[in-house]
Design a protein around this motif. Structure first.
Motif, PDB file in Angstrom:
ATOM      1  N   ILE A   2       0.784  -1.116  -0.026  1.00 55.56           N
ATOM      2  CA  ILE A   2      -0.076   0.062   0.077  1.00 55.56           C
ATOM      3  C   ILE A   2       0.998   1.256   0.047  1.00 55.56           C
ATOM      4  CG2 ILE A   2      -1.817   1.308   1.290  1.00 55.56           C
ATOM      5  CD1 ILE A   2      -2.587  -1.571   0.102  1.00 55.56           C
ATOM      6  N   THR A   3       0.703   2.054  -0.911  1.00 55.37           N
ATOM      7  CA  THR A   3       1.622   3.287  -1.030  1.00 55.37           C
ATOM      8  C   THR A   3       1.397   4.424  -0.167  1.00 55.37           C
ATOM      9  OG1 THR A   3       0.203   4.410  -2.817  1.00 55.37           O
ATOM     10  CG2 THR A   3       2.079   2.741  -3.548  1.00 55.37           C
ATOM     11  N   GLU A  15      -0.781  -1.768  10.770  1.00 54.41           N
ATOM     12  CA  GLU A  15      -1.762  -2.229   9.895  1.00 54.41           C
ATOM     13  C   GLU A  15      -1.380  -2.943   8.789  1.00 54.41           C
ATOM     14  OE1 GLU A  15      -5.619   0.787  10.986  1.00 54.41           O
ATOM     15  OE2 GLU A  15      -3.859   1.289   9.650  1.00 54.41           O
ATOM     16  N   LEU A  16      -0.083  -2.102   8.245  1.00 55.57           N
ATOM     17  CA  LEU A  16       0.402  -2.928   6.847  1.00 55.57           C
ATOM     18  C   LEU A  16       0.764  -4.237   7.315  1.00 55.57           C
ATOM     19  CD1 LEU A  16       2.275   0.205   5.242  1.00 55.57           C
ATOM     20  CD2 LEU A  16      -0.105  -0.948   4.523  1.00 55.57           C
ATOM     21  N   ARG A  17       1.352  -4.159   8.374  1.00 58.89           N
ATOM     22  CA  ARG A  17       2.382  -5.605   8.824  1.00 58.89           C
ATOM     23  C   ARG A  17       1.144  -6.675   8.866  1.00 58.89           C
ATOM     24  NH1 ARG A  17       5.594  -2.567  11.935  1.00 58.89           N
ATOM     25  NH2 ARG A  17       4.396  -2.794  13.705  1.00 58.89           N
ATOM     26  N   ASP A  18      -0.059  -6.246   9.487  1.00 55.56           N
ATOM     27  CA  ASP A  18      -1.548  -7.156   9.580  1.00 55.56           C
ATOM     28  C   ASP A  18      -1.836  -7.709   8.405  1.00 55.56           C
ATOM     29  OD1 ASP A  18      -0.926  -6.961  12.377  1.00 55.56           O
ATOM     30  OD2 ASP A  18      -2.525  -5.556  12.799  1.00 55.56           O
ATOM     31  N   ARG A  20      -0.391  -7.607   5.382  1.00 55.39           N
ATOM     32  CA  ARG A  20       0.907  -8.351   4.791  1.00 55.39           C
ATOM     33  C   ARG A  20       0.641 -10.024   5.290  1.00 55.39           C
ATOM     34  NH1 ARG A  20       4.295  -3.916   5.295  1.00 55.39           N
ATOM     35  NH2 ARG A  20       4.466  -3.062   3.421  1.00 55.39           N
ATOM     36  N   ALA A  21       0.513  -9.940   6.539  1.00 60.22           N
ATOM     37  CA  ALA A  21       0.429 -11.485   7.294  1.00 60.22           C
ATOM     38  C   ALA A  21      -0.861 -12.087   6.748  1.00 60.22           C
ATOM     39  CB  ALA A  21       0.346 -11.293   8.762  1.00 60.22           C
ATOM     40  N   ALA A  22      -1.797 -11.493   6.797  1.00 62.29           N
ATOM     41  CA  ALA A  22      -3.254 -11.996   6.583  1.00 62.29           C
ATOM     42  C   ALA A  22      -3.139 -12.338   5.145  1.00 62.29           C
ATOM     43  CB  ALA A  22      -4.312 -11.086   6.544  1.00 62.29           C
ATOM     44  N   VAL A  39       2.763  -8.793 -11.627  1.00 65.33           N
ATOM     45  CA  VAL A  39       2.469  -9.349 -10.179  1.00 65.33           C
ATOM     46  C   VAL A  39       3.487  -8.492  -9.387  1.00 65.33           C
ATOM     47  CG1 VAL A  39       2.631 -11.309  -8.478  1.00 65.33           C
ATOM     48  CG2 VAL A  39       1.786 -11.611 -10.819  1.00 65.33           C
ATOM     49  N   VAL A  40       3.056  -7.686  -8.157  1.00 66.00           N
ATOM     50  CA  VAL A  40       3.882  -6.981  -7.289  1.00 66.00           C
ATOM     51  C   VAL A  40       4.120  -7.913  -6.323  1.00 66.00           C
ATOM     52  CG1 VAL A  40       3.891  -5.017  -5.650  1.00 66.00           C
ATOM     53  CG2 VAL A  40       2.966  -4.753  -7.968  1.00 66.00           C
ATOM     54  N   ASN A  41       3.123  -8.645  -5.785  1.00 69.39           N
ATOM     55  CA  ASN A  41       3.046  -9.560  -4.652  1.00 69.39           C
ATOM     56  C   ASN A  41       2.201 -10.666  -4.621  1.00 69.39           C
ATOM     57  OD1 ASN A  41       4.250 -10.791  -2.411  1.00 69.39           O
ATOM     58  ND2 ASN A  41       3.491  -9.220  -1.000  1.00 69.39           N
TER      59      ASN A  41
END
Length: 606
Positions: A2-3, A15-18, A20-22, A39-41
């Motif tokens: 998310i930029t 929140e970003l870590r959450d 990514r984990a989800a 594809v970025v991720n």
């Protein structure tokens, strides 16, 4: 991923870590895609689905991973989401699993909030598709024979006609139905023709009625198996084998896509007929049946589902009407005649009320002196579509549907009124009698005696100036009411004539007991006199014997179809009383008959 930063209103680092984990832990296969479609991720679920690791999916074109560029419409919708012009896009794709099996996947592409990127997710819907396929198979197949049913047959038929039309030149937009990137085997040079064998079993109802529906169902299943064998042995097309379907009851159809011509369909029909006629052994029951088959083969261009099935149904009817246990090929000319006949049948009754019928009259001439003694009334139908129709085009139809009673009454009234008018216009001349054809159904379905009495009273024509003609086969078989009617008419003074005498099953002994006054010799006897240089003595002997017999019974004889003076001379010598034919006159209008009377009157005075 998310930029936006926390200060811009976006998610915090925690929140970003959450997120990514989800994202990585989710069982749903997902990938984040940039505006260029790369594809970025990707999460582990997607990597497992595609048989690789998540890192190796980065920078790959997402469209290639899930086959989004295989047709133009899917590709366009996907690009619209990438450009932010569409909120979401969903499609179904069949993907190859790393273990070799195929799976059905529902692919969804949707924008990521507050980002120029999009989220691609893939759900495995193979179980749902399999269930849908099972339900569709149950819905589209007959439980007794396990053949495709009527619904599936018509789907396949419609598709076959569409495909053949595409082969013939593409759709109305000038290209393949789904754009130039779309390929599925269409346009590979099919024949552009289609064939159909439409059949039902002869006497199947008797099997059900006598042996029960369980045996009937076994018979249907056995027939289905043999039809499938015939279809399989006939070869395969780009669509696979010929489709064999049960349309209902004991009706089956074999659809031949890309047919090679009528000979292929004829060969298939012959093999089906032979296969069905072989005895069936069904749980101790040995049964023999046959089939009637209607065969249609034509170019698919311009053919509709309705048109093809109507042709097949008509041809099956012909096969049954021609004797059953046979196959019949669709005949456009025969069908045109049938359509014309149907058209005439549907418009015949109102045509009488609309005044579309008219009478012409052919003179009946005395063989001795050549004077006109009477006329035969011949009805014509001035049809608004088909023009002037002779009686042989519609009298049979009128007899079948019963409108002959209404039409016959009109002819009788019109002819009697006209004969009476000639009598009034030429009071000093011997009045002409008028001869009117009567169908047997007029005797059975109406009170002919009452009709004749009423019309004679209404028109003022004397009974002896009316002659009623019935065919030999009708008169010779008269009994009961018809015979009583003929006797009553004769007692009234009306003349009774047997038309086309000599072509039926003459019972000469019965002839003496009928109230008949005139025999009209069939034209086939007279045509036998045409070779005047080398006459056939047998013809003359037969005619002379018939004339002598008639005279001894007190009957007069009229010869039909007199065309030459030589024929007239021989008939006169034999003793025929009157003649009718083109030598004297064709059927003409009432005005022309009046002119003939005037000519005869002038000749007599001179």
């Amino acid at each position: 991923m998310i930029t936006q930063s926390h200060e811009d209103g976006g998610p915090s680092d925690a929140e970003l870590r959450d997120y990514r984990a989800a994202f990585n832990a989710a069982h749903l296969a997902m990938a984040v895609i940039d505006p260029e479609g790369l594809v970025v991720n990707a999460n582990d679920a997607l990597a497992t689905l595609l048989g690789t690791d998540a890192a190796s999916l980065r920078e790959q074109a997402a469209a290639d991973l899930v086959d989004l560029a295989s047709d133009s419409r899917t590709w366009h919708a996907y690009r619209e989401v990438l450009r932010g012009r569409r909120s979401r896009f969903r499609c179904t794709r069949r993907l190859k699993h790393p273990d070799g099996r195929s799976l059905w996947a529902e692919v969804t592409v949707a924008p990521v909030p507050h980002s120029r990127r999009v989220l691609l997710s893939i759900a495995d819907i193979s179980d749902r598709r399999e269930l849908q396929a099972r339900l569709r198979h149950l819905q589209m197949h007959d439980p007794v024979t396990r053949l495709p049913n009527r619904t599936l047959f018509f789907e396949r038929l419609a598709s076959a006609l569409e495909n053949a039309a595409y082969d013939a030149g593409g759709d109305s937009y000038g290209g393949p139905p789904y754009g130039e990137a779309y390929t599925d085997g269409y346009g590979d040079g099919g024949s552009g023709r289609i064939g159909l064998c439409y059949l039902d079993l002869d006497g199947f109802k008797a099997v059900n009625d006598t042996l029960g529906h369980r045996v009937g169902d076994r018979l249907l299943a056995a027939v289905a198996s043999r039809l499938t064998e015939c279809a399989d042995s006939d070869g395969y097309t780009r669509s696979g084998g010929h489709l064999v379907a049960r349309l209902g009851g004991d009706e089956f159809a074999i659809l031949v896509e890309d047919s090679t011509g009528t000979e292929q369909l004829a060969d298939l029909a012959r093999s089906v007929l032979a296969a069905v006629q072989r005895p069936f052994d069904l749980a101790g029951q040995r049964l023999s049946v046959s089939a009637s088959i209607g065969v249609v083969e034509r170019a698919a261009a311009g053919t509709t589902v309705t048109g093809l099935m109507q042709a097949a149904d008509t041809t099956l009817y012909w096969a049954k009407a021609d004797g059953k246990a046979r196959w019949t090929l669709f005949d456009p000319e025969r069908n045109a005649h049938r359509m014309t006949r149907q058209s005439l049948s549907s418009t015949l009754r109102p045509a009488v009320e609309r005044g579309e019928f008219a009478l012409e009259y052919q003179p009946l001439v005395c063989m001795e002196d050549g004077t006109v003694r009477g006329v035969e009334a011949l009805v014509r139908w001035n049809h608004p579509q088909f023009g002037s129709l002779a009686p042989n085009r519609f009298i049979g139809i009128a007899e079948e549907d019963g409108s002959i009673v209404q039409l016959g009454r009109w002819v009788l009234r019109t002819a009697c009124r006209q004969a009476r008018q000639w009598q009034k216009d030429h009071p000093g001349e011997r009045p002409l009698f008028v001869s009117v054809n009567v169908a047997v159904r007029q005797v059975w379905d109406s009170d002919l005696v009452a009709d004749v009495a009423e019309i004679l009273a209404e028109t003022g024509l004397a009974p002896h100036l009316l002659q009623l003609e019935l065919t030999e086969s009708a008169v010779m078989g008269s009994a009961g009411r018809p015979l009583q009617a003929l006797q009553a008419l004769s007692d009234m003074g009306v003349q009774i004539a047997i038309d086309d005498f000599g072509t039926g099953y003459s019972n000469l002994a019965y002839l003496s007991r009928l109230p008949v006054s005139v025999l009209k010799l069939d034209g086939s006897f007279v045509r036998g006199f045409q070779d005047e240089e080398h006459p056939n003595p047998a013809d003359e002997v037969i005619v002379e014997a018939l004339v002598q017999l008639a005279h001894r019974l007190g009957l007069t004889v009229t010869a039909e179809c007199v065309e030459t003076s030589g024929q007239a001379a021989r008939l006169r010598r034999i003793g025929c009383d009157t003649g009718q034919g083109w030598l004297y006159s064709r059927a003409v209008t009432p005005e022309r008959i009046a002119e003939l009377i005037d000519v005869a009157t002038a000749g007599a005075r001179s």
